[in-house]
Write an enzyme that holds these catalytic residues in place. Structure first.
Site, PDB file in Angstrom:
ATOM      1  N   LYS A 135       0.812  -1.162   0.205  1.00  0.00           N
ATOM      2  CA  LYS A 135       0.093  -0.066  -0.160  1.00  0.00           C
ATOM      3  C   LYS A 135       0.868   1.286  -0.124  1.00  0.00           C
ATOM      4  CE  LYS A 135      -3.996  -2.532   2.137  1.00  0.00           C
ATOM      5  NZ  LYS A 135      -4.762  -2.596   0.865  1.00  0.00           N
ATOM      6  N   ASP A 192      -5.489   2.599  -3.327  1.00  0.00           N
ATOM      7  CA  ASP A 192      -3.957   3.438  -3.303  1.00  0.00           C
ATOM      8  C   ASP A 192      -4.170   4.443  -4.346  1.00  0.00           C
ATOM      9  OD1 ASP A 192      -3.616   1.534  -1.162  1.00  0.00           O
ATOM     10  OD2 ASP A 192      -2.665  -0.043  -2.656  1.00  0.00           O
TER      11      ASP A 192
HETATM   12  P1  ATP Z   1      -8.556  -1.830  -3.235  1.00  0.00           P
HETATM   13  O1  ATP Z   1      -8.416  -2.566  -1.692  1.00  0.00           O
HETATM   14  O2  ATP Z   1      -8.838  -3.171  -4.296  1.00  0.00           O
HETATM   15  O3  ATP Z   1      -7.262  -1.280  -3.487  1.00  0.00           O
HETATM   16  P2  ATP Z   1     -10.499  -0.281  -2.024  1.00  0.00           P
HETATM   17  O4  ATP Z   1     -11.439  -1.048  -1.290  1.00  0.00           O
HETATM   18  O5  ATP Z   1      -9.568   0.307  -1.214  1.00  0.00           O
HETATM   19  O6  ATP Z   1      -9.828  -0.967  -3.337  1.00  0.00           O
HETATM   20  P3  ATP Z   1     -12.431   0.975  -3.892  1.00  0.00           P
HETATM   21  O7  ATP Z   1     -13.498   1.761  -3.170  1.00  0.00           O
HETATM   22  O8  ATP Z   1     -12.771  -0.480  -4.474  1.00  0.00           O
HETATM   23  O9  ATP Z   1     -11.217   0.958  -2.982  1.00  0.00           O
HETATM   24  O10 ATP Z   1     -11.860   1.812  -5.131  1.00  0.00           O
HETATM   25  C1  ATP Z   1     -11.557   3.190  -4.828  1.00  0.00           C
HETATM   26  C2  ATP Z   1     -11.780   3.831  -6.115  1.00  0.00           C
HETATM   27  O11 ATP Z   1     -11.452   3.451  -7.445  1.00  0.00           O
HETATM   28  C3  ATP Z   1     -13.416   3.994  -6.159  1.00  0.00           C
HETATM   29  O12 ATP Z   1     -13.929   5.023  -5.271  1.00  0.00           O
HETATM   30  C4  ATP Z   1     -13.587   4.180  -7.769  1.00  0.00           C
HETATM   31  O13 ATP Z   1     -13.065   5.826  -7.992  1.00  0.00           O
HETATM   32  C5  ATP Z   1     -12.398   3.640  -8.317  1.00  0.00           C
HETATM   33  N1  ATP Z   1     -12.958   2.412  -8.766  1.00  0.00           N
HETATM   34  C6  ATP Z   1     -12.733   1.167  -8.190  1.00  0.00           C
HETATM   35  N2  ATP Z   1     -13.665   0.016  -8.863  1.00  0.00           N
HETATM   36  C7  ATP Z   1     -13.905   0.532  -9.890  1.00  0.00           C
HETATM   37  C8  ATP Z   1     -14.665   0.195 -10.922  1.00  0.00           C
HETATM   38  N3  ATP Z   1     -15.065  -1.153 -11.055  1.00  0.00           N
HETATM   39  N4  ATP Z   1     -14.993   0.979 -12.135  1.00  0.00           N
HETATM   40  C9  ATP Z   1     -14.603   2.214 -12.038  1.00  0.00           C
HETATM   41  N5  ATP Z   1     -13.955   2.862 -10.841  1.00  0.00           N
HETATM   42  C10 ATP Z   1     -13.806   1.987  -9.829  1.00  0.00           C
HETATM   43  O1  RIB Z   2      -4.061  -2.078  -1.700  1.00  0.00           O
HETATM   44  C1  RIB Z   2      -3.301  -3.036  -2.628  1.00  0.00           C
HETATM   45  C2  RIB Z   2      -2.072  -3.812  -2.085  1.00  0.00           C
HETATM   46  O2  RIB Z   2      -2.392  -4.607  -0.820  1.00  0.00           O
HETATM   47  C3  RIB Z   2      -1.387  -4.805  -2.956  1.00  0.00           C
HETATM   48  O3  RIB Z   2      -0.384  -4.349  -3.737  1.00  0.00           O
HETATM   49  C4  RIB Z   2      -0.744  -5.804  -1.912  1.00  0.00           C
HETATM   50  O4  RIB Z   2       0.403  -5.749  -1.966  1.00  0.00           O
HETATM   51  C5  RIB Z   2      -1.497  -5.605  -0.569  1.00  0.00           C
HETATM   52  O5  RIB Z   2      -0.693  -4.942   0.064  1.00  0.00           O
END
Ligand code: ATP
Ligand code: RIB
Length: 302
Positions: A38, A241
């Site tokens: 992250k 991220d």
């Molecule tokens: P991760 O843990 O997979 O990094 P997260 O759960 O922290 O993700 P999300 O809320 O899934 O974060 O996504 C962050 C942002 O990325 C969303 O607010 C949106 O702007 C964009 N995003 C994520 N998924 C999509 C999607 N399927 N289509 C378009 N935009 C997306």
């Molecule tokens: O937020 C995504 C990240 O979570 C991945 O790159 C993985 O390394 C985990 O830390």
């Protein structure tokens, strides 16, 4: 200048069309070793958007660590404070991508070493920055120490509370903004549910990412939704991220919170169109071009 303090992992990514049950073996489609973690992801996201970024973190004295250092330098991240730890392995994340979504197991390795003493040793480096960006993939006492140093020294902070652990109220008070996803936001709101004064304070600081539904902030106690962009999602790993990394760039350039959220939502949506946390993270030009063709993404916000 932006400082990111956090984890550095090599992501071992398997793409599969069948998610195995416990005890079952299936054939995967594809395997890649891709830089992740992250902290490093957020540093790369910010650097690609043109910011001056330094990363504070730890790698192992192994091949992954060496490869990662080269990679960070190529991405334009200042690696002066990314140090190898003798006898430790670089953190890894074992990631399975199935139908565009993921399951992740992190083995922290050298990231475990970023505790309060190490963070304290970087006090001056933190205090040189305008913004500090933090996540929770290093020891929590290290996160707390960094928040204290920044808060006392007048450095603004964004805490991305992921992976989620219960966070003390004092952290919410010290942070300038928090960027939880929907699950993490529900946990945090739960902490404040009977505490109306603190709930009001929290709503001024919280920026909730909701995947393809976009972003939620609060204005005058009302929810404001900033849309995600319609894209073909290949792999959402690192979307959060990219959002936090782009948000801190927008804010450090003096954009309003809402403008910075539009900018960051656009970057995050672009990031899910490629496999791997960092592979799809856009460069400034791509975010700007996307804004011109998608006016509802805040087209004038460059
Ligand atoms: P991760 O843990 O997979 O990094 P997260 O759960 O922290 O993700 P999300 O809320 O899934 O974060 O996504 C962050 C942002 O990325 C969303 O607010 C949106 O702007 C964009 N995003 C994520 N998924 C999509 C999607 N399927 N289509 C378009 N935009 C997306
Ligand atoms: O937020 C995504 C990240 O979570 C991945 O790159 C993985 O390394 C985990 O830390």
């Amino acid at each position: 200048m932006i400082t990111v303090l956090g984890s550095i992992n090599m992501d071992l990514v398997t793409v599969t069309s069948k998610d195995p049950l416990l005890g079952e073996t299936v054939m995967g489609n594809h395997f890649s070793t891709i830089p992740g973690g992250k902290g490093a992801n957020q540093a790369v996201a910010a650097a690609r958007l043109g910011a001056e970024v330094q990363l504070i973190g730890r790698i192992g004295d192994d091949v992954f660590g060496q490869q990662y250092l080269v990679h960070l330098k190529e991405q334009g991240v200042n690696t002066k404070y990314v140090k190898p730890v003798t006898g430790e392995k670089t953190g890894i994340a074992s990631i399975t991508v199935y139908k565009g979504d993921n399951k992740i197991i992190v083995v922290p390795g050298a990231n475990k070493c970023v505790g309060p003493e190490v963070v304290e040793s970087h006090s001056e480096d933190i205090l040189k920055s305008d913004w500090l960006l933090l996540q929770m993939e290093i020891p929590l006492q290290g996160v707390e120490k960094a928040l204290e140093i920044a808060h006392k020294g007048g450095v603004k902070t964004i805490l991305n509370p992921a992976p989620y652990h219960e966070i003390p109220k004092s952290w919410i008070e010290m942070a300038t903004y928090l960027t939880p996803n929907e699950f993490e936001a529900n946990q945090i709101f739960n902490l404040y549910k009977n505490d109306h004064d603190n709930l009001a304070q929290l709503k001024k600081k919280i920026i909730i990412t909701k995947g393809s539904e976009g972003i939620v902030i609060f204005e005058n106690d009302e929810e404001v939704v900033i849309p995600a962009m319609p894209v073909d999602a290949i792999d959402t790993t690192g979307a959060g991220d990219t959002f936090s990394g782009a948000l801190v760039v927008g804010l450090s350039e003096g954009k309003s919170l809402k403008e910075a959220c539009y900018f960051a939502a656009r970057a995050a949506s672009l990031s899910v169109t490629k496999l791997g946390a960092q592979s799809g993270m856009p460069y400034r030009k791509e975010v700007n071009e996307f804004g011109k063709t998608h006016r509802d993404s805040g087209g004038d916000i460059l």
